[in-house]
Scaffold this motif. Structure first.
Motif, PDB file in Angstrom:
ATOM      1  N   ASP A  90      37.475  53.651  -5.732  1.00 13.33           N
ATOM      2  CA  ASP A  90      38.061  54.670  -6.602  1.00 13.33           C
ATOM      3  C   ASP A  90      38.671  55.746  -5.714  1.00 13.33           C
ATOM      4  OD1 ASP A  90      38.725  56.661  -8.333  1.00 13.33           O
ATOM      5  OD2 ASP A  90      36.713  56.977  -9.144  1.00 13.33           O
TER       6      ASP A  90
ATOM      7  N   ASP B 236      39.884  58.458  -6.395  1.00  9.54           N
ATOM      8  CA  ASP B 236      39.583  59.831  -6.826  1.00  9.54           C
ATOM      9  C   ASP B 236      38.084  60.142  -6.815  1.00  9.54           C
ATOM     10  OD1 ASP B 236      42.326  60.300  -7.369  1.00  9.54           O
ATOM     11  OD2 ASP B 236      42.097  59.239  -9.289  1.00  9.54           O
TER      12      ASP B 236
ATOM     13  N   ALA C  44      34.568  61.494  -6.062  1.00 14.75           N
ATOM     14  CA  ALA C  44      34.103  62.695  -5.367  1.00 14.75           C
ATOM     15  C   ALA C  44      32.991  62.306  -4.396  1.00 14.75           C
ATOM     16  CB  ALA C  44      33.594  63.715  -6.384  1.00 14.75           C
TER      17      ALA C  44
ATOM     18  N   ARG D 163      33.445  60.219   3.109  1.00 14.78           N
ATOM     19  CA  ARG D 163      34.763  59.830   2.589  1.00 14.78           C
ATOM     20  C   ARG D 163      35.371  58.632   3.312  1.00 14.78           C
ATOM     21  NH1 ARG D 163      36.739  66.081   1.931  1.00 14.78           N
ATOM     22  NH2 ARG D 163      35.447  66.520   0.082  1.00 14.78           N
TER      23      ARG D 163
ATOM     24  N   ARG E 204      35.774  55.382   1.328  1.00 15.18           N
ATOM     25  CA  ARG E 204      36.703  55.291   0.210  1.00 15.18           C
ATOM     26  C   ARG E 204      37.967  54.564   0.659  1.00 15.18           C
ATOM     27  NH1 ARG E 204      37.504  60.827  -2.456  1.00 15.18           N
ATOM     28  NH2 ARG E 204      38.647  61.269  -0.544  1.00 15.18           N
TER      29      ARG E 204
ATOM     30  N   GLU F  56      41.742  52.608  -0.977  1.00 13.80           N
ATOM     31  CA  GLU F  56      42.594  52.252  -2.104  1.00 13.80           C
ATOM     32  C   GLU F  56      42.739  50.738  -2.136  1.00 13.80           C
ATOM     33  OE1 GLU F  56      46.123  54.369  -3.055  1.00 13.80           O
ATOM     34  OE2 GLU F  56      45.494  56.159  -1.944  1.00 13.80           O
TER      35      GLU F  56
END
Length: 589
Positions: free
Chosen positions: A466, A468, A470, A476, A479, A481
């Motif tokens: 995801d 977006d 948090a 991070r 994360r 895409e």
């Protein structure tokens, strides 16, 4: 050991068997990945060489997910009207164009194949252990008793860099105890990071013992150095002898690195080669080390930069699991990577990009041991062992089912609830995916029944899909895409195609559980989970586990294309080799 004794496992008979087994696997997996197209020939199939002169003939059962279950004994090789001996090296040369092997890749790949064959010969020379006996063996007896390696990759025991002496010393299947080399690294070049509640000095003393730490401090003081200015780094012996003494010679000469000697504890190499289980004190942490050996598509180093965020990522995931009632109810846990240390070689950093193997030569991490979490009567086994088949063709999964006293379907249901349900919930609730292959999961067993699962290799393998989401700043990195239509491949490819496909075939071959019953049970457990989480209904529709088909993602194609770095770490999903679709075995169930 004499020079000749070192290669005693390489007998003509074992070499012939190893070649037959590897060619059987190559035919099966390359047909699955649609690199080869076997043609029906009576009650058998035929694959022809690039020039059309050589034929490989075999019998096979076609199963779900386009799985080719080939009878190894049926494989034969013919040129014109002459039958030829089976030779894996010749196989790849004869089919180099079909397999897309470039002039640059082919000889290195052949070396990996030769190494894989040699390791198979060693395993064939070991004393035979029936699966019924192995099923009752200890955690490390099972870990070191595996014979196949990754079920999809054909060249899965390359380990280029190991000579035969080092293979016998450090390969997991040899089960030889190893003492790690310890270096003192000056704090100006090294960094230690740890999870909540861990402090360097007390952690190191707990892991090494007071006596060893004092001995190492004495080495530094004898050189006029202050121990407080240094961090201790565990190193694979191969890495010290073959890389650091040469590639890091300047760091040693300048006193930035000081060799302190071996530690006292004995370790056993795990299937991932560079990770060690503490045999002297099983309750202590695993140690994962950098190892500049080429194996299965990558140089197996460890990035000092990556290590800095590792404990924080593990703490974040552990907290997520602990706070989620669904994940807690499955019994899922992770063994956290609790501390890490990395060394930065400034000149190599100036000369390379962040993905270079030269930046991954000196780092280590400490991962929790699963042993202290065991309850009365419980034992551990690597999930890879479920695909293990002994010399009589009997599977360890079958031995566990028999030991459990459960019906095969009920045994499978218990296993799926422990291993598979947490993967579903992590995906649907958090867009979170793991790399949950057999070597990355430890099963907790009691009387042959899977009670719960333990995931490992967290910081380098998990991904939050995801964009977006948090996440805390230090987390991070996980994360990424991922295109919407590829997200569910984290289950369809990594679980269905790369693990369940083989387990279903093994159980069907032994007449333990029919394929329809296997996939029917997977469908049952999937629906059971979905019905328990009605708040995620929209997500279940968006990412449909019962879709008619899914993309075929090919692992061997990656390795055949570039066996030194088969995935661009900066864009892992962009590197995938997708070739058509597979029919989803859950479709219509």
């Amino acid at each position: 050991m004499s020079l000749a004794d070192a290669v005693a496992h390489l007998s003509p008979e074992r070499w012939e068997t190893a070649n037959r087994l590897l060619i059987r696997k190559a035919l099966a997996e390359f047909a699955h990945e649609r690199l080869l197209t076997p043609q029906a020939d009576g009650d058998a199939y035929v694959v022809r060489s690039d020039d059309g002169r050589t034929r490989y003939r075999f019998t096979a059962v076609r199963r779900a997910l386009d799985h080719w279950q080939i009878d190894a004994g049926s494989v034969s090789r013919h040129r014109d009207d002459t039958e030829l001996p089976l030779s894996a090296m010749d196989f790849f040369i004869e089919l180099r164009q079909s397999l897309g092997l470039s002039d640059e890749i082919l000889p290195v790949y052949l070396e990996e194949i030769s190494s894989t064959l040699s390791s198979t010969c060693y395993k064939l020379a070991k004393p035979r252990m029936p699966v019924a006996e192995l099923a009752r063996g200890g955690f490390q007896a099972i870990e070191t008793g595996m014979t196949e390696g990754h079920p999809c990759f054909v060249a899965n025991n390359g380990r280029l860099g190991f000579g035969i002496h080092e293979y016998r010393s450090y390969a997991p299947e040899t089960a030889n105890p190893v003492r790690l080399v310890w270096l003192a690294a000056h704090r100006s070049r090294a960094a230690f990071t740890a999870g909540a509640g861990i402090e360097y000095e007390s952690f190191v003393r707990q892991e090494l013992g007071e006596e060893t730490v004092e001995r190492f401090d004495g080495v530094l003081r004898d050189k006029g150095l202050d121990p407080a200015d240094h961090l201790l780094i565990p190193v694979h012996p191969w890495q010290w002898w073959n890389k650091l003494t040469v590639t890091f010679a300047a760091e040693v000469a300048r006193g930035h690195l000081v060799c302190l000697g071996e530690g006292d504890d004995e370790y056993l190499a795990q299937q991932s080669i560079r990770t060690f289980f503490n045999r002297s004190h099983p309750e202590k942490h695993y140690v994962k080390t950098a190892l500049s050996v080429l194996n299965m598509g990558f140089m197996r180093g460890l990035s000092a930069a990556y290590m800095e965020a590792t404990p924080a990522i593990n703490d974040w995931l552990a907290q997520l699991i602990d706070s989620d009632p669904v994940l807690k109810s499955t019994g899922l846990s992770i063994i956290r990577e609790r501390a890490a240390v990395g060394y930065r070689h400034l000149e190599y950093e100036a000369a390379t990009d962040r993905h270079s193997p030269y930046r991954k030569m000196l780092a280590a991490l400490w991962r929790e041991s699963p042993v202290p979490s065991l309850r009365e009567g419980e034992s551990l086994a690597t999930m890879a062992s479920l695909l293990h088949v002994d010399h009589d063709g009997a599977s360890l999964a079958g031995a566990l089912i028999e030991r459990s006293g459960l019906t095969p379907r009920e045994w499978l249901r218990q296993y799926l609830r422990a291993y598979y349900t947490p993967l579903l919930h992590s995906f649907y609730a958090y867009d979170l995916a793991y790399m949950p292959h057999g070597e990355n999961v430890i099963l907790v067993l009691k009387d042959g029944v899977v009670r719960r699962a333990i995931y490992k290799d967290i910081a380098e393998e998990i991904v939050v899909m995801d964009a977006d989401a948090a996440l805390p700043p230090e987390v991070r990195r996980v994360r990424a895409e991922v295109p919407e239509d590829m997200k569910l491949l984290s289950i369809f490819t990594d679980v269905f195609d790369c693990f369940f496909r083989f387990l279903a075939s093994i159980l069907a071959e032994e007449d333990i559980l029919a394929e329809d019953a296997f996939w029917g049970t997977v469908a049952e457990v999937t629906r059971e989970y979905q019905e328990s989480a009605p708040e995620l209904t929209d997500r279940f529709r968006q990412y449909d586990m019962f879709a008619p088909e899914f993309a075929l993602s090919c692992l061997n194609r990656l390795q055949l294309r570039d066996n030194r770095q088969m995935v661009d770490l900066a864009d892992p999903s962009g590197a995938l080799q997708l070739v058509g679709n597979l029919r989803n075995p859950l479709a219509g169930l």
